[in-house]
Design a protein around this motif. Structure first.
Motif, PDB file in Angstrom:
ATOM      1  N   LYS A  18       0.799  -1.235   0.000  1.00 44.24           N
ATOM      2  CA  LYS A  18       0.000   0.000   0.000  1.00 44.24           C
ATOM      3  C   LYS A  18       0.828   1.280   0.000  1.00 44.24           C
ATOM      4  CE  LYS A  18      -4.092  -2.044   2.107  1.00 44.24           C
ATOM      5  NZ  LYS A  18      -5.046  -2.048   3.232  1.00 44.24           N
ATOM      6  N   LEU A  19       1.986   1.260   0.651  1.00 48.17           N
ATOM      7  CA  LEU A  19       2.732   2.508   0.837  1.00 48.17           C
ATOM      8  C   LEU A  19       3.947   2.657  -0.065  1.00 48.17           C
ATOM      9  CD1 LEU A  19       2.745   2.824   4.757  1.00 48.17           C
ATOM     10  CD2 LEU A  19       1.033   3.624   3.132  1.00 48.17           C
ATOM     11  N   THR A  38       1.267  10.732   7.350  1.00 51.75           N
ATOM     12  CA  THR A  38       0.291  10.731   6.248  1.00 51.75           C
ATOM     13  C   THR A  38       1.059  10.476   4.969  1.00 51.75           C
ATOM     14  OG1 THR A  38      -1.090  12.315   7.438  1.00 51.75           O
ATOM     15  CG2 THR A  38      -1.522  12.028   5.089  1.00 51.75           C
ATOM     16  N   CYS A  44      -4.417   6.328  -3.176  1.00 51.20           N
ATOM     17  CA  CYS A  44      -5.132   7.108  -2.166  1.00 51.20           C
ATOM     18  C   CYS A  44      -4.175   7.555  -1.077  1.00 51.20           C
ATOM     19  CB  CYS A  44      -6.283   6.297  -1.576  1.00 51.20           C
ATOM     20  SG  CYS A  44      -5.762   4.797  -0.745  1.00 51.20           S
ATOM     21  N   GLN A  45      -4.745   8.168  -0.057  1.00 50.52           N
ATOM     22  CA  GLN A  45      -3.946   8.665   1.066  1.00 50.52           C
ATOM     23  C   GLN A  45      -4.127   7.747   2.273  1.00 50.52           C
ATOM     24  OE1 GLN A  45      -3.724  13.028   1.992  1.00 50.52           O
ATOM     25  NE2 GLN A  45      -4.851  12.411   3.839  1.00 50.52           N
ATOM     26  N   TYR A  46      -3.027   7.435   2.956  1.00 50.66           N
ATOM     27  CA  TYR A  46      -3.059   6.557   4.128  1.00 50.66           C
ATOM     28  C   TYR A  46      -2.499   7.283   5.345  1.00 50.66           C
ATOM     29  CZ  TYR A  46      -3.613   2.764   0.708  1.00 50.66           C
ATOM     30  OH  TYR A  46      -4.053   1.954  -0.300  1.00 50.66           O
ATOM     31  N   ARG A  47      -2.999   6.892   6.514  1.00 45.84           N
ATOM     32  CA  ARG A  47      -2.400   7.343   7.778  1.00 45.84           C
ATOM     33  C   ARG A  47      -1.740   6.141   8.433  1.00 45.84           C
ATOM     34  NH1 ARG A  47      -7.265  10.496   8.642  1.00 45.84           N
ATOM     35  NH2 ARG A  47      -6.797  12.711   8.438  1.00 45.84           N
ATOM     36  N   LEU A  48      -0.463   6.299   8.742  1.00 42.56           N
ATOM     37  CA  LEU A  48       0.293   5.224   9.378  1.00 42.56           C
ATOM     38  C   LEU A  48       0.577   5.619  10.822  1.00 42.56           C
ATOM     39  CD1 LEU A  48       1.906   2.552   9.243  1.00 42.56           C
ATOM     40  CD2 LEU A  48       3.875   3.911   8.497  1.00 42.56           C
ATOM     41  N   LEU A  61      -2.150   0.806   9.810  1.00 39.75           N
ATOM     42  CA  LEU A  61      -2.811   1.846   9.017  1.00 39.75           C
ATOM     43  C   LEU A  61      -4.156   2.146   9.659  1.00 39.75           C
ATOM     44  CD1 LEU A  61      -2.065   0.469   5.437  1.00 39.75           C
ATOM     45  CD2 LEU A  61      -0.985   2.439   6.536  1.00 39.75           C
ATOM     46  N   SER A  63      -7.715   5.050   9.765  1.00 35.65           N
ATOM     47  CA  SER A  63      -8.452   6.153   9.135  1.00 35.65           C
ATOM     48  C   SER A  63      -8.630   7.312  10.116  1.00 35.65           C
ATOM     49  CB  SER A  63      -9.817   5.663   8.661  1.00 35.65           C
ATOM     50  OG  SER A  63     -10.542   5.126   9.760  1.00 35.65           O
ATOM     51  N   SER A 281      -7.312  -7.045   6.196  1.00 36.25           N
ATOM     52  CA  SER A 281      -6.100  -6.301   6.504  1.00 36.25           C
ATOM     53  C   SER A 281      -5.646  -6.585   7.928  1.00 36.25           C
ATOM     54  CB  SER A 281      -6.393  -4.803   6.333  1.00 36.25           C
ATOM     55  OG  SER A 281      -5.531  -4.008   7.099  1.00 36.25           O
ATOM     56  N   SER A 283      -3.876  -4.532   9.577  1.00 33.32           N
ATOM     57  CA  SER A 283      -4.072  -3.253  10.270  1.00 33.32           C
ATOM     58  C   SER A 283      -5.464  -3.184  10.885  1.00 33.32           C
ATOM     59  CB  SER A 283      -3.889  -2.087   9.294  1.00 33.32           C
ATOM     60  OG  SER A 283      -2.553  -1.955   8.904  1.00 33.32           O
TER      61      SER A 283
END
Length: 578
Positions: A18-19, A38, A44-48, A61, A63, A281, A283
């Motif tokens: 994903k990243l 971020t 898309c955009q992910y928050r880790l 990960l 939201s 996932s 996560s």
């Protein structure tokens, strides 16, 4: 469940998918030992979220966003300076260590392309987030570890980064069958322990699973097994870990009812008593598991005061009940004193003056009896003395019988509240239990101008045959369900002679199928003090047969005709409605 090397491997794989090639657009440090990155990828955009908290280190990960402090900490500012806008070019795990490396490509002050590593170590109290240059030198870390704090490794700017090998463990992905057997047989300890202490990234749960798959007793030392059996164990070991090499993980959580007990990145077949829920996932597994666990922990912490009130009441009433039973036992001879009085009246006329005993025939049992006499009193006075003892013990017996029943009812009532506290999942549940304890006089009511209304509903399930089933979460809900919500032909279920919930099945005049009876009985077993038992006896009866005794506590009922069944407390296949 340990955040072991297999979970980290699954996580590294997911993050890589994903990243990889994503750009770091924002870097925040919401807590002293936590980062929130971020990352914008092509999709898309992910928050880790990365936490090096000693009690709960995590990487996943999410939201959800978290508020950051007004002034960013030094470590956060350093990362912003170096890797803000940088591109993640590699994510990897060394061996099966609980470590994830993020290799980030960025432009330095001169505009030259260079690389740096953000290394996340998930190692319990030794967890850390370490920032290194491409030469392996530490630039900085979220936690500084000096020589005074650790004799194994310093984590300070300018020091060389390395992974400390304090346990001398072997990489399980490269070990040969000969090395495998040698490591296990060289340790005089149970087989499962020998596995997880010999190989990197293997947790006790995983070791138990490998032994279970091989059909071997994990408590027996490896030395007691032959070479062929250990080769068979190695084969199962390789097969199980082959999912890591093939990148075929199946993350899931094992639930006991609603409570998550374990999570894993690979199936655990020996958890036969738990229900496995699979997720796409890892996560999502971590976020769900820890948020649910923290919710349960928080509710348990908030229920501590209520549990203390209930436990104090139980201890007091149990002591009182024991004392009452001992006093009641002392009245067992009351009928003997009555008989003695009667026999003295019958045979005492020819007793010599000053006699200490009266030997006579007990015409009730047709046996000779020796009655102790007070030599200073006449036979009539001795008779009256025994009748007085009888009357006193009779009155004591009658009074104590009532008191014992009242105390036992109070113990049963408090045990039912204790069970309700075990069932409680929300703050509304606790508020309702607190209101019940207040009404019962266990908690002093605080009078306020504003009265808070408690909006709390019973649990709602639907049977496989489409019938609605309702479960009271406490005595007030039990009372409402049974005597205000249910109608005459609805069915009522409850665990036999055990504190627990009332379960109501709405029939709408239909005859219930056997499967619905069984599912309702399972709910009654699960939401009782017998939860977890394989065999729980359940009483069930039409609601019209259930009565409330005069002056009874909330949730107390009586019934004189009923059916019974013995069933398990597994409700995993029963659908719950909102």
């Amino acid at each position: 469940m340990a955040f072991d090397g297999i979970v980290v491997a699954s996580l590294a794989s997911e993050l890589k998918h994903k990243l990889l090639n994503g750009r770091i657009s924002k870097i925040a440090q919401p807590e002293a030992d936590e980062l929130l990155l971020t990352v914008k990828s092509t999709e898309c955009q992910y928050r880790l979220s990365i936490s090096a908290d000693a009690s709960l280190p995590l990487v996943y990960l999410t939201s959800k966003n978290k508020p950051s402090p007004m002034t960013a900490p030094n470590f956060c500012m350093l990362l912003r300076k170096h890797i803000s806008g940088g591109r993640i070019v590699d994510i990897w795990q060394p061996g099966l260590e609980r470590i994830i490396h993020f290799t980030i490509e960025h432009l330095d002050e001169l505009g030259d392309l260079c690389r740096k590593d953000l290394i996340v170590e998930i190692m319990g109290k030794h967890s850390n987030i370490i920032f290194c240059n491409d030469q392996g030198k530490i630039i900085d870390s979220i936690k500084h570890v000096s020589a005074q704090m650790s004799s194994v490794r310093e984590v300070l700017p300018g020091r060389e980064y390395f992974i400390p090998d304090t346990m001398q463990k072997v990489d399980p992905l490269t070990v040969t069958s000969e090395e495998f057997a040698a490591h296990l047989t060289g340790k005089p300890m149970p087989l499962a322990k020998a596995i997880y202490t010999s190989f990197t990234g293997i947790s006790p749960v995983t070791a138990e699973e490998i032994c279970s798959l091989a059909g071997m007793d994990s408590s027996v030392p490896a030395q007691e097994y032959s070479a062929d059996i250990l080769l068979h164990l190695y084969t199962q070991f390789e097969i199980y870990l082959s999912a890591i090499k093939e990148d075929t993980f199946s993350p899931g959580i094992y639930f006991d009812g609603k409570e998550p007990k374990e999570f894993s990145a690979l199936p655990l077949s020996h958890f036969v008593n738990y229900t496995r829920v699979e997720y796409d996932s890892v996560s999502e597994v971590l976020e769900t598991y820890y948020s649910t666990r923290s919710l349960i922990t928080r509710i348990r912490q908030k229920s501590v005061d209520l549990r203390h009130v209930v436990q104090t009441g139980l201890e007091r009433n149990r002591k009182k009940y024991d004392l009452q039973l001992r006093q009641l036992k002392d009245t067992e001879n009351r009928e003997k004193f009555k008989v003695y009085g009667e026999l003295i009246n019958t045979y005492g006329y020819n007793l010599e003056e000053g006699a200490k005993t009266l030997e006579c025939l007990n015409y009730y049992t047709n046996e000779m009896v020796s009655i102790p006499m007070d030599p200073l009193k006449t036979p009539q006075e001795n008779s009256q003395r025994y009748f007085a003892k009888y009357n006193k013990q009779k009155r004591t017996f009658e009074a104590l019988s009532v008191l014992c029943k009242e105390t036992l009812d109070e113990i049963t009532y408090l045990e039912s509240i204790q069970t309700a506290l075990d069932i409680a999942l929300t703050e509304d549940d606790l508020a309702e239990i607190k209101e019940e304890l207040t009404n019962s006089g266990y908690i002093r009511r605080k009078y306020t101008k504003k009265k808070v209304k408690i909006k709390n509903k019973p649990l709602h399930y639907i049977s496989s045959d489409g019938y609605h089933m309702y479960v009271g979460k406490n005595n007030l809900q039990n009372e409402e369900l049974t005597f205000h919500f249910a109608v005459g032909n609805d069915w009522w279920f409850h665990a036999k002679q055990a504190p627990g919930s009332h379960v109501i099945v709405k029939t709408h005049g239909d005859e219930l199928p056997d499967r619905t009876f069984e599912e309702a009985a399972r709910l009654a077993a699960y939401y009782s003090s017998m939860r977890g038992s394989d065999k729980v006896e359940i009483d069930y009866v039409e609601k019209k047969q259930v009565k409330k005794p005069n002056g009874g506590k909330p949730g107390f009922v009586v019934y004189y005709t009923n059916y019974s069944m013995v069933i398990d407390s597994d409700i995993s296949n029963i659908e719950e409605l909102e």
